[in-house]
Design a protein around this motif. Structure first.
Motif, PDB file in Angstrom:
ATOM      1  N   THR A 184      47.375  35.620  77.448  1.00 19.42           N
ATOM      2  CA  THR A 184      47.723  36.173  76.132  1.00 19.42           C
ATOM      3  C   THR A 184      46.671  37.168  75.681  1.00 19.42           C
ATOM      4  O   THR A 184      46.995  38.208  75.092  1.00 19.42           O
ATOM      5  N   LEU A 185      45.405  36.875  75.945  1.00 21.65           N
ATOM      6  CA  LEU A 185      44.338  37.816  75.593  1.00 21.65           C
ATOM      7  C   LEU A 185      44.549  39.148  76.305  1.00 21.65           C
ATOM      8  O   LEU A 185      44.402  40.219  75.706  1.00 21.65           O
ATOM      9  N   GLN A 186      44.916  39.108  77.588  1.00 19.16           N
ATOM     10  CA  GLN A 186      45.167  40.350  78.324  1.00 19.16           C
ATOM     11  C   GLN A 186      46.356  41.105  77.744  1.00 19.16           C
ATOM     12  O   GLN A 186      46.369  42.339  77.718  1.00 19.16           O
ATOM     13  N   MET A 187      47.366  40.379  77.256  1.00 14.37           N
ATOM     14  CA  MET A 187      48.504  41.025  76.599  1.00 14.37           C
ATOM     15  C   MET A 187      48.078  41.673  75.284  1.00 14.37           C
ATOM     16  O   MET A 187      48.523  42.770  74.941  1.00 14.37           O
ATOM     17  N   MET A 188      47.186  41.001  74.560  1.00 13.95           N
ATOM     18  CA  MET A 188      46.654  41.572  73.313  1.00 13.95           C
ATOM     19  C   MET A 188      45.858  42.842  73.618  1.00 13.95           C
ATOM     20  O   MET A 188      45.960  43.847  72.907  1.00 13.95           O
ATOM     21  N   GLN A 189      45.060  42.785  74.698  1.00 13.23           N
ATOM     22  CA  GLN A 189      44.281  43.965  75.091  1.00 13.23           C
ATOM     23  C   GLN A 189      45.201  45.106  75.510  1.00 13.23           C
ATOM     24  O   GLN A 189      44.944  46.275  75.211  1.00 13.23           O
ATOM     25  N   GLY A 190      46.283  44.779  76.205  1.00 11.98           N
ATOM     26  CA  GLY A 190      47.234  45.804  76.622  1.00 11.98           C
ATOM     27  C   GLY A 190      47.922  46.480  75.450  1.00 11.98           C
ATOM     28  O   GLY A 190      48.312  47.653  75.534  1.00 11.98           O
ATOM     29  N   ALA A 191      48.084  45.750  74.342  1.00 10.95           N
ATOM     30  CA  ALA A 191      48.744  46.313  73.164  1.00 10.95           C
ATOM     31  C   ALA A 191      47.962  47.478  72.571  1.00 10.95           C
ATOM     32  O   ALA A 191      48.532  48.348  71.898  1.00 10.95           O
ATOM     33  N   LEU A 192      46.650  47.508  72.808  1.00  8.11           N
ATOM     34  CA  LEU A 192      45.826  48.592  72.251  1.00  8.11           C
ATOM     35  C   LEU A 192      46.230  49.953  72.799  1.00  8.11           C
ATOM     36  O   LEU A 192      46.023  50.978  72.142  1.00  8.11           O
ATOM     37  N   GLU A 193      46.810  49.985  74.003  1.00  4.14           N
ATOM     38  CA  GLU A 193      47.193  51.260  74.600  1.00  4.14           C
ATOM     39  C   GLU A 193      48.333  51.926  73.844  1.00  4.14           C
ATOM     40  O   GLU A 193      48.548  53.125  73.982  1.00  4.14           O
ATOM     41  N   SER A 194      49.075  51.156  73.056  1.00  3.86           N
ATOM     42  CA  SER A 194      50.182  51.739  72.288  1.00  3.86           C
ATOM     43  C   SER A 194      49.776  52.105  70.867  1.00  3.86           C
ATOM     44  O   SER A 194      50.620  52.518  70.065  1.00  3.86           O
ATOM     45  N   VAL A 195      48.493  51.933  70.530  1.00  2.14           N
ATOM     46  CA  VAL A 195      48.004  52.310  69.197  1.00  2.14           C
ATOM     47  C   VAL A 195      47.708  53.813  69.196  1.00  2.14           C
ATOM     48  O   VAL A 195      46.869  54.288  69.958  1.00  2.14           O
ATOM     49  N   ALA A 196      48.417  54.557  68.355  1.00  2.00           N
ATOM     50  CA  ALA A 196      48.312  56.020  68.344  1.00  2.00           C
ATOM     51  C   ALA A 196      47.037  56.487  67.646  1.00  2.00           C
ATOM     52  O   ALA A 196      46.613  55.905  66.637  1.00  2.00           O
ATOM     53  N   VAL A 197      46.419  57.514  68.210  1.00  5.57           N
ATOM     54  CA  VAL A 197      45.235  58.144  67.612  1.00  5.57           C
ATOM     55  C   VAL A 197      45.575  59.618  67.368  1.00  5.57           C
ATOM     56  O   VAL A 197      45.697  60.399  68.309  1.00  5.57           O
ATOM     57  N   GLU A 198      45.759  59.960  66.115  1.00  4.32           N
ATOM     58  CA  GLU A 198      46.136  61.329  65.753  1.00  4.32           C
ATOM     59  C   GLU A 198      45.003  62.299  66.098  1.00  4.32           C
ATOM     60  O   GLU A 198      43.838  61.917  66.100  1.00  4.32           O
ATOM     61  N   ASP A 199      45.352  63.543  66.403  1.00  6.76           N
ATOM     62  CA  ASP A 199      44.377  64.528  66.885  1.00  6.76           C
ATOM     63  C   ASP A 199      43.170  64.688  65.969  1.00  6.76           C
ATOM     64  O   ASP A 199      42.031  64.750  66.429  1.00  6.76           O
ATOM     65  N   SER A 200      43.421  64.754  64.662  1.00 10.58           N
ATOM     66  CA  SER A 200      42.301  64.986  63.745  1.00 10.58           C
ATOM     67  C   SER A 200      41.331  63.803  63.757  1.00 10.58           C
ATOM     68  O   SER A 200      40.129  63.984  63.586  1.00 10.58           O
ATOM     69  N   ILE A 201      41.849  62.598  63.975  1.00 13.19           N
ATOM     70  CA  ILE A 201      40.970  61.428  64.058  1.00 13.19           C
ATOM     71  C   ILE A 201      40.188  61.456  65.368  1.00 13.19           C
ATOM     72  O   ILE A 201      39.002  61.129  65.401  1.00 13.19           O
ATOM     73  N   GLY A 202      40.837  61.889  66.446  1.00 13.75           N
ATOM     74  CA  GLY A 202      40.121  62.040  67.717  1.00 13.75           C
ATOM     75  C   GLY A 202      38.996  63.053  67.602  1.00 13.75           C
ATOM     76  O   GLY A 202      37.881  62.833  68.101  1.00 13.75           O
ATOM     77  N   ARG A 203      39.270  64.175  66.920  1.00 17.64           N
ATOM     78  CA  ARG A 203      38.222  65.200  66.722  1.00 17.64           C
ATOM     79  C   ARG A 203      37.133  64.694  65.784  1.00 17.64           C
ATOM     80  O   ARG A 203      35.963  65.061  65.920  1.00 17.64           O
ATOM     81  N   TYR A 204      37.512  63.843  64.825  1.00 20.40           N
ATOM     82  CA  TYR A 204      36.536  63.228  63.920  1.00 20.40           C
ATOM     83  C   TYR A 204      35.570  62.337  64.714  1.00 20.40           C
ATOM     84  O   TYR A 204      34.348  62.358  64.485  1.00 20.40           O
ATOM     85  N   ILE A 205      36.110  61.571  65.668  1.00 20.33           N
ATOM     86  CA  ILE A 205      35.276  60.728  66.531  1.00 20.33           C
ATOM     87  C   ILE A 205      34.277  61.584  67.308  1.00 20.33           C
ATOM     88  O   ILE A 205      33.089  61.272  67.385  1.00 20.33           O
ATOM     89  N   VAL A 206      34.782  62.690  67.880  1.00 14.04           N
ATOM     90  CA  VAL A 206      33.906  63.595  68.641  1.00 14.04           C
ATOM     91  C   VAL A 206      32.846  64.204  67.730  1.00 14.04           C
ATOM     92  O   VAL A 206      31.668  64.324  68.104  1.00 14.04           O
ATOM     93  N   ALA A 207      33.248  64.586  66.515  1.00 14.86           N
ATOM     94  CA  ALA A 207      32.303  65.202  65.568  1.00 14.86           C
ATOM     95  C   ALA A 207      31.191  64.226  65.181  1.00 14.86           C
ATOM     96  O   ALA A 207      30.017  64.612  65.076  1.00 14.86           O
ATOM     97  N   LEU A 208      31.542  62.961  64.980  1.00 19.04           N
ATOM     98  CA  LEU A 208      30.528  61.953  64.629  1.00 19.04           C
ATOM     99  C   LEU A 208      29.511  61.787  65.754  1.00 19.04           C
ATOM    100  O   LEU A 208      28.299  61.779  65.518  1.00 19.04           O
ATOM    101  N   THR A 209      30.024  61.668  66.987  1.00 16.98           N
ATOM    102  CA  THR A 209      29.132  61.473  68.122  1.00 16.98           C
ATOM    103  C   THR A 209      28.251  62.700  68.344  1.00 16.98           C
ATOM    104  O   THR A 209      27.048  62.574  68.606  1.00 16.98           O
ATOM    105  N   SER A 210      28.849  63.888  68.227  1.00 15.51           N
ATOM    106  CA  SER A 210      28.078  65.134  68.404  1.00 15.51           C
ATOM    107  C   SER A 210      26.990  65.255  67.349  1.00 15.51           C
ATOM    108  O   SER A 210      25.881  65.728  67.642  1.00 15.51           O
ATOM    109  N   ALA A 211      27.298  64.818  66.129  1.00 14.26           N
ATOM    110  CA  ALA A 211      26.325  64.947  65.039  1.00 14.26           C
ATOM    111  C   ALA A 211      25.090  64.080  65.288  1.00 14.26           C
ATOM    112  O   ALA A 211      23.996  64.413  64.813  1.00 14.26           O
ATOM    113  N   THR A 212      25.231  62.987  66.043  1.00 10.28           N
ATOM    114  CA  THR A 212      24.051  62.168  66.332  1.00 10.28           C
ATOM    115  C   THR A 212      23.080  62.911  67.251  1.00 10.28           C
ATOM    116  O   THR A 212      21.882  62.636  67.234  1.00 10.28           O
TER     117      THR A 212
END
Length: 329
Positions: free
Chosen positions: A211-239
């Motif tokens: 069941t834990l592996q099924m829960m982990q597999g569910a994360l692959e269907s969680v959508a990450v919108e482009d602006s949030i992906g770029r926000y993640i990159v911007a945060l890491t770059s700023a460090t």
């Protein structure tokens, strides 16, 4: 291929696991949520705090609630790499060498006080943590999924400790600290100990490894919108550009933010990431990947403060568009 669960079901099961662990580990719900997010994201967790603040208890409780095979390895200055991975021993009956598996062959390994053993033994975990395999005498053994390391460490200024090398720190998806309990929480700890009438607390499994592996597999269907992906990159770059930083976070930090934000979304029952998911995990995911300039230690600047300043400086997105990778013509 392991079947995935819908995000709302992941959220329900995650809540049940946290409630179960919360019956033993008093308070600290936010920290426990971060630990579970790290497990759901398929990563390894470093618990760094003073002695006696339920680090070992947390690891054991999660293993029991998740229905995982659990082993504890106490790291000491004389521990050898073979004590972690296993070794070949001569079998007199067969007249040949046979492999004796080490404690790393489990679902959840508690690497207790990992910074009390020399770097050579610390690095024995590197291959297992990154590649999910162990190589001994030229033979490679795969580790059965799920495989997670929960390591505990006392602060590095304690006597007789070896600071973890940057390469190994980077293998931990996040670093979590609990801090001291409030007076009410500490009294609740004593009450529960008296009510239990024994030292050990045992939890019934809420889920099992499948069941834990099924829960982990569910994360692959969680959508990450482009602006949030770029926000993640911007945060890491700023460090990397911060004035107090000698070495900023690698792209592995961006990946950690992505995976943990997806886990937070699924734990909330959502199939999409919002900026708050990223903000909630930024300090645990990035602070241990930053090396400060030497003079910053004299000023008592903490990597967590740097990440907090980056969070304040980088504007969060407010877009609701679909991610480009999910669009269909």
């Amino acid at each position: 291929m392991t079947q995935a669960l819908p995000p709302y079901e992941v959220g329900r099961l995650a809540g049940a696991v946290l409630d179960s662990v919360g019956t033993v580990v008093v308070g600290k719900r936010d920290s426990l949520e971060l630990v579970l997010a790290g497990i759901l994201a398929g990563g390894h967790v470093l618990l760094e705090d003073m002695p006696g603040l339920a680090k070992t208890l947390t690891a054991r409780s999660f293993a029991q609630a998740l229905g995982l095979d659990f082993r504890r390895l106490q790291f000491t200055p004389d521990l050898l790499p073979a004590d972690v991975t296993g070794s070949f021993l001569y079998d007199q009956r067969k007249g040949d060498f046979a492999f004796r598996a080490g404690p790393v062959f489990t679902n959840m390994l508690l690497a207790d006080e990992i910074n009390r053993t020399p770097p050579k033994t610390q690095s024995a975990l590197l291959e297992a943590m990154q590649e999910k395999q162990v190589s001994v005498e030229g033979v490679t053994y795969r580790l059965d999924p799920p495989f997670h390391v929960i390591a505990t460490a006392n602060p590095i200024e304690y006597e007789g400790t070896y600071p973890l090398p940057e390469a190994q720190l980077d293998r931990f998806l996040l670093r979590v600290s609990f801090g001291y309990p409030t007076a009410e929480e500490e009294w609740a700890i004593l009450q529960r100990r008296m009510a239990r009438r024994q030292e050990e607390a045992t939890l019934a499994p809420v889920v099992d490894s499948r069941t834990l592996q099924m829960m982990q597999g569910a994360l692959e269907s969680v959508a990450v919108e482009d602006s949030i992906g770029r926000y993640i990159v911007a945060l890491t770059s700023a460090t990397r550009e911060h004035g107090a930083v000698l070495v900023g976070s690698s792209p592995r930090g961006s990946l950690a933010l992505l995976l943990l934000a997806r886990a937070r979304a699924a734990m909330a029952g959502r199939d999409y990431v919002v900026p708050e998911d990223v903000k909630d995990v930024a300090i645990p995911a990035l602070a241990h990947r930053i090396t400060l300039r030497p003079e910053m230690w004299l000023r008592q600047v903490n990597p967590s403060f740097v990440v907090q300043e980056v969070l304040t400086a980088v504007p969060a997105p407010a877009s609701g568009a679909l991610p480009t990778y999910a669009r269909h013509d």
